[in-house]
Design an enzyme around this catalytic site. Structure first.
Site, mmCIF file in Angstrom:
data_model
loop_
_atom_site.group_PDB
_atom_site.id
_atom_site.type_symbol
_atom_site.label_atom_id
_atom_site.label_comp_id
_atom_site.label_asym_id
_atom_site.label_seq_id
_atom_site.Cartn_x
_atom_site.Cartn_y
_atom_site.Cartn_z
ATOM 1 N N LYS A 52 7.272 18.881 -12.367
ATOM 2 C CA LYS A 52 8.198 18.009 -13.100
ATOM 3 C C LYS A 52 9.581 18.655 -13.193
ATOM 4 O O LYS A 52 10.600 17.960 -13.108
ATOM 5 C CB LYS A 52 7.649 17.734 -14.506
ATOM 6 C CG LYS A 52 6.481 16.742 -14.512
ATOM 7 C CD LYS A 52 6.925 15.373 -14.037
ATOM 8 C CE LYS A 52 5.799 14.352 -14.105
ATOM 9 N NZ LYS A 52 6.112 13.123 -13.342
ATOM 10 N N TYR B 139 1.615 21.453 -13.395
ATOM 11 C CA TYR B 139 2.250 20.153 -13.663
ATOM 12 C C TYR B 139 3.722 20.349 -14.048
ATOM 13 O O TYR B 139 4.625 19.716 -13.477
ATOM 14 C CB TYR B 139 1.491 19.471 -14.802
ATOM 15 C CG TYR B 139 2.059 18.152 -15.259
ATOM 16 C CD1 TYR B 139 1.884 17.000 -14.501
ATOM 17 C CD2 TYR B 139 2.754 18.039 -16.469
ATOM 18 C CE1 TYR B 139 2.380 15.781 -14.935
ATOM 19 C CE2 TYR B 139 3.258 16.829 -16.910
ATOM 20 C CZ TYR B 139 3.073 15.692 -16.148
ATOM 21 O OH TYR B 139 3.567 14.495 -16.570
ATOM 22 N N ASP C 56 0.844 -1.197 0.000
ATOM 23 C CA ASP C 56 0.000 0.000 0.000
ATOM 24 C C ASP C 56 0.874 1.240 0.000
ATOM 25 O O ASP C 56 1.756 1.393 0.859
ATOM 26 C CB ASP C 56 -0.888 0.027 1.260
ATOM 27 C CG ASP C 56 -1.923 -1.080 1.225
ATOM 28 O OD1 ASP C 56 -2.005 -1.765 0.178
ATOM 29 O OD2 ASP C 56 -2.631 -1.266 2.230
HETATM 30 N N1 LIG Z 1 1.236 10.295 -20.160
HETATM 31 C C1 LIG Z 1 2.039 11.266 -20.531
HETATM 32 O O1 LIG Z 1 1.830 11.956 -21.543
HETATM 33 C C2 LIG Z 1 3.265 11.546 -19.725
HETATM 34 C C3 LIG Z 1 4.260 12.347 -20.293
HETATM 35 C C4 LIG Z 1 5.415 12.613 -19.567
HETATM 36 C C5 LIG Z 1 5.548 12.099 -18.305
HETATM 37 N N2 LIG Z 1 4.582 11.325 -17.755
HETATM 38 C C6 LIG Z 1 4.781 10.841 -16.389
HETATM 39 O O2 LIG Z 1 4.893 9.443 -16.386
HETATM 40 C C7 LIG Z 1 4.451 8.926 -15.128
HETATM 41 C C8 LIG Z 1 3.481 7.784 -15.375
HETATM 42 O O3 LIG Z 1 2.323 8.272 -15.992
HETATM 43 P P1 LIG Z 1 1.380 7.430 -16.939
HETATM 44 O O4 LIG Z 1 1.385 8.129 -18.242
HETATM 45 O O5 LIG Z 1 1.729 6.003 -16.882
HETATM 46 O O6 LIG Z 1 -0.037 7.719 -16.315
HETATM 47 P P2 LIG Z 1 -0.956 6.856 -15.349
HETATM 48 O O7 LIG Z 1 -1.216 5.521 -15.931
HETATM 49 O O8 LIG Z 1 -2.115 7.710 -15.056
HETATM 50 O O9 LIG Z 1 -0.078 6.714 -14.077
HETATM 51 C C9 LIG Z 1 -0.007 7.661 -13.029
HETATM 52 C C10 LIG Z 1 0.015 6.895 -11.761
HETATM 53 O O10 LIG Z 1 0.181 7.756 -10.636
HETATM 54 C C11 LIG Z 1 -0.506 7.172 -9.560
HETATM 55 N N3 LIG Z 1 -0.830 8.103 -8.522
HETATM 56 C C12 LIG Z 1 -1.439 9.307 -8.633
HETATM 57 N N4 LIG Z 1 -1.608 9.846 -7.418
HETATM 58 C C13 LIG Z 1 -1.112 8.965 -6.513
HETATM 59 C C14 LIG Z 1 -0.995 8.964 -5.109
HETATM 60 N N5 LIG Z 1 -1.429 9.968 -4.350
HETATM 61 N N6 LIG Z 1 -0.436 7.901 -4.517
HETATM 62 C C15 LIG Z 1 0.008 6.872 -5.260
HETATM 63 N N7 LIG Z 1 -0.056 6.814 -6.601
HETATM 64 C C16 LIG Z 1 -0.626 7.871 -7.219
HETATM 65 C C17 LIG Z 1 -1.752 6.606 -10.179
HETATM 66 O O11 LIG Z 1 -2.198 5.555 -9.345
HETATM 67 P P3 LIG Z 1 -3.752 5.185 -9.107
HETATM 68 O O12 LIG Z 1 -4.012 4.032 -10.016
HETATM 69 O O13 LIG Z 1 -3.817 4.819 -7.689
HETATM 70 O O14 LIG Z 1 -4.538 6.423 -9.447
HETATM 71 C C18 LIG Z 1 -1.248 6.124 -11.529
HETATM 72 O O15 LIG Z 1 -0.909 4.762 -11.483
HETATM 73 C C19 LIG Z 1 3.850 10.113 -14.386
HETATM 74 O O16 LIG Z 1 4.791 10.601 -13.481
HETATM 75 C C20 LIG Z 1 3.622 11.120 -15.481
HETATM 76 O O17 LIG Z 1 3.650 12.426 -14.979
HETATM 77 C C21 LIG Z 1 3.452 11.018 -18.463
#
Ligand SMILES: NC(=O)c1ccc[n+]([C@@H]2O[C@H](COP(=O)([O-])OP(=O)(O)OC[C@H]3O[C@@H](n4cnc5c(N)ncnc54)[C@H](OP(=O)(O)O)[C@@H]3O)[C@@H](O)[C@H]2O)c1
Ligand SMILES: Cc1cc2nc3c(=O)[nH]c(=O)nc-3n(C[C@H](O)[C@H](O)[C@H](O)COP(=O)(O)OP(=O)(O)OC[C@H]3O[C@@H](n4cnc5c(N)ncnc54)[C@H](O)[C@@H]3O)c2cc1C
Lengths: 348, 252
Positions: B162, B158, B65
């Site tokens: 970052k 955001y 968790d």
């Molecule tokens: N998608 C893009 O375009 C993009 C681009 C550049 C960088 N990124 C970065 O890549 C990383 C992964 O993102 P993703 O694209 O794979 O999106 P994603 O599937 O939405 O993953 C984000 C994760 O963060 C978790 N999270 C949010 N708040 C939380 C909290 N309070 N405690 C624990 N977990 C929490 C979410 O978990 P829950 O399932 O519990 O909500 C989710 O699994 C992120 O850091 C994002 O900023 C993404």
């Protein structure tokens, strides 16, 4: 008159402790066996800090031989050396057109030579698969070198130095193909009794300081396996896979082993061993995993001294006496004072 | 240990339900690695589904968790996870994007974003750094973003988070070098995941699989900073020097 180490690897930059811990083999393994067989006794500092002298009649000696340093620190050893009349070698060289001819030549006549090894061009394929240069050697007698000026046995310094930063293309398929072609053609079709010095025969890479840097930033992986005589087909298959994959390997070294020894983790066993250096490349992971499977299916194994990528499961399929080694370690070092990255990776 | 070909024996995912993090698992399976996977995420059906996906890939999985926002719980949690074993590769994948226009005007939401996107990565980064120092080896992957490289009007809440975490992890990488550790900062552009679902993709958009491939190679090659796609590096180095007046008008 003088003495020579009973077993020498392809580099002279090794210690006696490392030679015992890896139970190293040389070009004379088919007749002389591996390093530990020439060690009368060794002194070992155990995990409690006390030193014990171990002879060949003890189990702990054989756990330490090939034990990869995990039983303790070897501080001294009593070796049986080989008397030699000169510090020179008498070498026979022949070019061999393909792998089948090579293996037949080695099976028929290796036992007539103290030292024997073949260098294979792994980029040659089709009818030329396994084309190679077979070299055999003996310590030259005083009679043979009567007319030669005799210098020191070993040169003081390497003859060449590799540049500190090598470009990535330096060891690539085209450059290696050219190199291998030149090297094959340079070798005499058949030459007998050439007199060379010890480094030229045993330690050619030592002549180029920092040769490992030639592989550039990503580096390279060494891969060495042995398959028993019955696994001859596996050897052919692996040489073919290497040729098909086209990973540039300057030279692959093929050698026939004689019987293994009592050490549970010692590498050699009767059969064929091949050693290759392969530049690191993403495709290498799947290629080497396939080669592992062929080696396991042929009841062969990988050499831990050269390994940097095997996993514990595959290791146990390769070393049937692995549990005996692990049990021995638990007895000698229950608190695991001696650990290494290799031990962590392979769960030794 | 991470072996010579970049294959780890354990993989610790903080933000274990992230689409990118799970794509990293698949990528490791594809290159023949079989690491134990530890999923740190909030409990619930998403975590269950993620664990099942890892199991279906044939790997052993553990779940813990983890709430990124609860920084007080992090020291105990990471100590437990690291007890009695090595953490070879840890991926800091959690993050929130949300509705950017409301985020900068809503105090509570802006603070929550800052806590999750900057404070929490610092919190776990310090603890993972400790683990790496003790082990004498280990890779930490930080999922940053090009949004942090030059922060822009359209998503500056955001982007600023970052930017902060990106700087922290680059610095952590320098600090851990002499301890055998390695930190890989990854800057993806627009990635098609649940985070960006329903949004119009930006130019040079990529899939989670492409990001995962870059992560795996960055770990294997001990690369410190990686853009995905690689061309993004050139684009961003151009954008960094565009005057503010012009930058403001660009459709980015
Ligand atoms: N998608 C893009 O375009 C993009 C681009 C550049 C960088 N990124 C970065 O890549 C990383 C992964 O993102 P993703 O694209 O794979 O999106 P994603 O599937 O939405 O993953 C984000 C994760 O963060 C978790 N999270 C949010 N708040 C939380 C909290 N309070 N405690 C624990 N977990 C929490 C979410 O978990 P829950 O399932 O519990 O909500 C989710 O699994 C992120 O850091 C994002 O900023 C993404
Ligand atoms: C160019 C080249 C060619 C080679 N050719 C061959 C070959 O033909 N045949 C062959 O068998 N090997 C070969 N090797 C491998 C080499 O012989 C072994 O790796 C050897 O063990 C290296 O010895 P070292 O003293 O450098 O040991 P290290 O590399 O320092 O250590 C090797 C292992 O031995 C252990 N060890 C070292 N010293 C001690 C000690 N005092 N007490 C207890 N454990 C110790 C270490 O813990 C480690 O597990 C070659 C290597 C190179 C680089």
């Amino acid at each position: 008159m003088g003495y020579f180490v009973p077993v020498t690897p392809g580099t002279r930059y090794v210690s006696v402790g490392g030679a015992i811990a890896c139970d190293i083999h040389g070009k004379n393994h088919h007749l002389s066996g591996s390093f530990a067989q020439h060690v009368e006794s060794l002194d070992l500092i155990g995990p409690d800090g006390t030193t014990r002298t171990l002879g060949q009649d003890t189990d702990d000696f054989w756990l330490t031989a090939g034990g990869m340093g995990l039983t303790g620190i070897i501080t001294s050893a009593v070796l049986r050396l080989t008397p030699v009349e000169t510090s020179l070698m008498s070498v026979d060289t022949e070019r061999v057109p393909d792998l089948h001819t090579l293996m037949r030549r080695m099976r028929e006549s290796d036992d007539d030579h103290t030292y024997s090894v073949a260098w294979i061009d792994t980029l040659a394929s089709g009818r030329a698969l396994g084309r190679s240069v077979l070299t055999r050697g003996e310590h030259a007698s005083a009679q043979q070198v009567r007319h030669r000026r005799r210098g020191g046995a070993l040169p003081a310094e390497p003859r060449l130095t590799a540049p500190p930063y090598a470009p990535g293309w330096l060891i690539s398929r085209p450059t290696t193909k050219v190199f291998n072609e030149m090297w094959f053609r340079k070798a005499p079709a058949h030459r007998v009794g050439e007199i060379t010095d010890i480094p030229a025969f045993f330690h050619p890479l030592d002549g180029v300081a920092g040769w490992n840097r030639l592989y550039g930033r990503r580096g390279f992986v060494q891969y060495q396996f042995v398959v028993p005589d019955a696994g001859e087909q596996a050897m052919v298959e692996i040489v073919r896979r290497l040729a098909d994959a086209g990973h540039p390997s300057f030279l692959a070294v093929l050698k026939r082993f004689g019987p293994g020894n009592r050490a549970p983790l010692s590498f050699p066993m009767s059969g064929w061993t091949l050693a290759v250096d392969l530049p690191t490349h993403p495709g290498l992971r799947t290629l080497l995993a396939e080669l592992d499977r062929i080696v396991v299916a042929a009841a062969g194994r990988l050499y831990l001294a050269k390994d940097s990528r095997l996993d514990a499961e595959t290791l146990s399929a390769m070393y049937p006496r692995l549990d005996e080694f692990r049990a021995g370690l638990r007895r000698l070092d229950p608190d695991r004072v001696f650990r290494s990255d290799l031990a962590r990776r392979l769960d030794l | 240990m991470i072996n010579a070909l970049g294959q780890p024996q354990s993989l610790f995912l903080l933000g274990g339900t992230s689409d990118i993090a799970l794509a990293v698992v698949d990528r490791y399976v594809a290159i023949g690695a079989r690491p134990l996977v530890i999923l740190a995420a909030r409990p619930g059906p998403r975590r269950e589904a993620a664990a099942q996906r890892v199991r279906d890939a044939g790997l052993e999985v553990e779940t813990v968790d983890f709430d990124a926002d609860d920084v007080e719980s992090h020291p105990g949690l990471i100590a437990d996870v690291a007890k009695g074993r090595d953490l070879d590769v840890s991926v800091v994948a959690f993050g929130v994007l949300g509705d950017e226009e409301s985020a900068w005007q809503d105090h509570a939401e802006a603070v929550r974003h800052a806590r999750i996107n900057y404070l929490a990565p610092v919190s776990v980064g310090v603890l993972l750094g400790e683990v790496v120092r003790r082990q004498g080896h280990g890779a930490i992957v930080a999922l940053s973003s090009v949004a942090g490289e030059r922060v822009r009007r359209s998503n500056f809440v955001y982007g600023s988070g970052k930017a902060g975490m990106d700087g922290f992890y680059l610095g952590l990488g320098e600090a851990l070098r002499d301890h055998g550790g390695h930190v890989a900062v990854i800057r993806p552009g627009f990635v098609h995941t649940k985070m960006t679902e329903g949004r119009a993709p930006a130019p040079l958009s990529v899939s989670p699989e492409q990001v995962a491939e870059a992560v795996v190679e960055a770990v294997a090659d001990r690369r410190e900073l990686t853009w995905v796609p690689g061309a993004m590096r050139i684009v961003m180095s151009g954008l960094r020097h565009v005057p503010r007046k012009v930058f403001r008008r660009l459709p980015v």
